[in-house]
Design an enzyme around this catalytic site. Structure first.
Site, PDB file in Angstrom:
ATOM      1  N   LYS A  80      62.820  75.007  34.006  1.00  0.00           N
ATOM      2  CA  LYS A  80      63.788  74.334  34.882  1.00  0.00           C
ATOM      3  C   LYS A  80      65.137  75.044  34.765  1.00  0.00           C
ATOM      4  O   LYS A  80      65.572  75.374  33.655  1.00  0.00           O
ATOM      5  CB  LYS A  80      63.906  72.858  34.487  1.00  0.00           C
ATOM      6  CG  LYS A  80      64.730  72.017  35.456  1.00  0.00           C
ATOM      7  CD  LYS A  80      64.693  70.538  35.064  1.00  0.00           C
ATOM      8  CE  LYS A  80      65.480  69.649  36.015  1.00  0.00           C
ATOM      9  NZ  LYS A  80      65.448  68.224  35.644  1.00  0.00           N
ATOM     10  N   SER A 155      64.138  64.977  39.419  1.00  0.00           N
ATOM     11  CA  SER A 155      64.851  66.169  39.790  1.00  0.00           C
ATOM     12  C   SER A 155      64.135  67.474  39.436  1.00  0.00           C
ATOM     13  O   SER A 155      64.511  68.520  39.939  1.00  0.00           O
ATOM     14  CB  SER A 155      66.224  66.169  39.096  1.00  0.00           C
ATOM     15  OG  SER A 155      66.072  66.299  37.701  1.00  0.00           O
ATOM     16  N   SER A 179      62.994  62.171  35.745  1.00  0.00           N
ATOM     17  CA  SER A 179      62.919  63.477  36.418  1.00  0.00           C
ATOM     18  C   SER A 179      61.753  64.366  36.043  1.00  0.00           C
ATOM     19  O   SER A 179      61.533  65.378  36.688  1.00  0.00           O
ATOM     20  CB  SER A 179      64.205  64.250  36.160  1.00  0.00           C
ATOM     21  OG  SER A 179      65.157  63.868  37.115  1.00  0.00           O
TER      22      SER A 179
HETATM   23  N1  GLN Z   1      66.531  60.199  39.770  1.00  0.00           N
HETATM   24  C1  GLN Z   1      67.383  59.902  38.675  1.00  0.00           C
HETATM   25  C2  GLN Z   1      68.804  60.295  39.013  1.00  0.00           C
HETATM   26  O1  GLN Z   1      69.024  60.701  40.092  1.00  0.00           O
HETATM   27  C3  GLN Z   1      66.886  60.573  37.430  1.00  0.00           C
HETATM   28  C4  GLN Z   1      67.270  61.989  37.317  1.00  0.00           C
HETATM   29  C5  GLN Z   1      66.814  62.618  36.057  1.00  0.00           C
HETATM   30  O2  GLN Z   1      65.964  62.084  35.329  1.00  0.00           O
HETATM   31  N2  GLN Z   1      67.422  63.738  35.746  1.00  0.00           N
HETATM   32  O3  GLN Z   1      69.689  60.199  38.228  1.00  0.00           O
END
Ligand code: GLN
Length: 487
Positions: A80, A155, A179
């Site tokens: 990532k 994400s 995410s």
């Molecule tokens: N979807 C969540 C957010 O937008 C989680 C994101 C994540 O786990 N990095 O914050």
């Protein structure tokens, strides 16, 4: 070679040891596949071809000398793009870091390199890991390999899509509120968030430090367990890293689960689920019963508050963490400023995308004097209340199950105009971060349109071995994991 790329990491490891293929050949095959199909998927921000080939050559040297290979050596991995790797750009999919070159390796990255795992590229994500659909990348959207019109989840959408499309065999993601698990669920693969503190966060670009955790993606539970073994362990560079020995999760994957008690989370299964997701949960319940587990309903009464708690704490922490991107030390600096204050303001206005700006503003508000007690402090107190719900639940059961998401992957663009609808996608995943628990998403079937459904399993802190055991038993009872996206 596509047949080989479709195999699991463990099978690829065996093929390397048996000299059916060389590590350089396997790594090149992965890079070729990325070059031929990634235009359609958008999983990679950049390729790290030289680094990958150099690592693969070291693997082949070891094989030629008859030396023992470290775990997962030679298996192509996607990283990532919010984790540092010397010699690569680490952009966090943000314009502000578009040309930022990693000055050092993240600890997790270093462990990959130590185990001779070729890192083929940096995977796309929502800008600074803020999002649930990977539509917030400043560079390009990621498309779901099962249906290119749908989102891959976020994400860590690039990491998940790369593994689902067999561009890479395994990947690392980060999980602050889901995410890793959400994109794993949308892309039909395994994605796991470890107990908070299991994997060092050193060198991971911080979003919300009390929630962030790095974890593995793979197409099988065994591969995910192996990858966690590689990246976990104490690190003095991360003050929240746990001083515990690295475990071998693979040795207990096939343990009998007869007599284990599994709780179905009432609040996540009684309403609001897509019909096919509901059926998949029912099927999971039947599967566990047939494997000899006892399945009961369990209530987490405060779970309904988790989205509100998370979006105060995560935004508060991010507003502080992202203050460092001001044009002085890292990344982009505006070329058009008359004084220091204007330089800060213009740099940030030009560099951050709309979702990141929204979060910084929300977080700054929640932390500001006069509102701190009403929002931030309340949210911290409520985080404890949610954690207590889990502690009570785990007095009665060994593990909790729920869908990873109430629905399957949605169409690109379907929720971009409505941030609240997007935030609600995280309803089932966020609470594990609030409580610091290990949690996994594994393939659990398909909906009527052929899109994957994810089953989420959560266990008490530091019981990863049990989590993988329960996941493996479910996986082996079905052949969902054998079905791959047709791309
Ligand atoms: N979807 C969540 C957010 O937008 C989680 C994101 C994540 O786990 N990095 O914050």
């Amino acid at each position: 070679m596509l047949e080989l790329l479709k195999k699991s990491a463990m099978e690829q490891s065996r093929a390397l040891k048996d000299k059916e293929v060389s590590a350089v050949e396997l790594t090149k095959a992965s890079l070729e596949r990325i070059k031929s199909i990634d235009e359609k998927i958008g999983a990679f921000n950049s390729l790290t071809e030289d680094i990958a080939i150099k690592t693969a050559k070291e693997v082949d040297d070891k094989i030629a000398k008859g030396e023992e290979l470290p775990l997962l050596a030679g298996v192509p991995l996607a990283l990532k793009d919010n984790m540092n790797l010397i010699g690569s750009k680490t952009t966090a999919s943000s314009k502000i870091l578009e040309n930022f070159v990693s000055p050092y390796n993240a600890t997790a990255t270093q462990k990959l390199l130590d185990n001779l795992i070729p890192i083929v590229g940096k995977a796309n994500l929502d800008e600074f890991a803020m999002g649930s659909s990977n539509e917030n990348s400043a560079f390009k959207k990621v498309h779901n390999p099962w249906n290119l019109k749908k989102v891959p989840g976020g994400s860590s959408g690039g990491s998940a899509a790369s593994v689902a499309s067999c561009e890479a065999t395994i990947a690392l993601g980060s999980d602050t509120g889901g995410s890793i698990r959400l994109p794993a669920s949308f892309c039909g693969i395994v994605g796991m968030k470890p107990t908070y503190g299991k994997v060092s966060r050193y060198g991971l670009i911080a979003f919300a430090s009390s929630l962030d955790q790095i974890g593995p993606f793979a197409r099988t539970v065994e591969d995910a367990a192996a990858l966690l073994e590689v990246i976990s362990g104490y690190d003095k560079h991360d003050s929240t890293s746990l001083k515990l020995p690295v475990e071998n999760y693979r040795s207990s994957l096939n343990n009998d689960i007869k007599g284990m008690k599994i709780g179905v989370v009432k609040e996540l299964t009684s309403e609001g689920l897509a019909e096919d997701v509901q059926k998949a949960i029912q099927n999971a319940i039947e599967t566990y019963k047939s494997l000899g587990a006892e399945v009961v309903e369990v209530s987490l009464p405060n779970l309904k508050h988790s989205i509100g708690i998370y979006y105060i704490l995560a935004t508060a922490e991010c507003s502080s963490n992202l203050a460092r991107f001001d044009g002085v030390k890292y990344g982009h600096r505006t070329t058009d400023a008359k004084n220091l204050l204007e330089m800060y303001c213009k740099t940030r206005a030009e560099g951050f995308g709309p979702e990141v700006k929204r979060r910084i503003m929300l977080g700054t508000y929640a932390l500001s004097s006069g509102y701190y007690d009403a929002y931030y402090k309340k949210a911290l107190q409520m985080r404890r209340v949610v954690t207590e719900d889990f502690i009570k639940a785990f007095e009665k059961v060994d593990a909790l199950i729920a869908p990873t998401c109430p629905n399957t992957a949605f169409d690109l663009g379907a929720k971009t105009e409505d941030p609240l609808a997007m935030y609600l996608t995280d309803i089932a995943t966020i609470s594990a971060n609030l409580a610091g628990l290990p949690a996994i998403s594994i393939p659990a079937g398909f909906d009527r349109d052929g899109m994957p459904i994810g089953l989420q399993i959560m266990t008490p802190q530091l019981t990863e071995a049990k989590l993988f055991n329960l996941s493996y038993k479910f996986e082996q009872a079905h052949d969902y994991y054998k079905q791959l996206a047709n791309i």
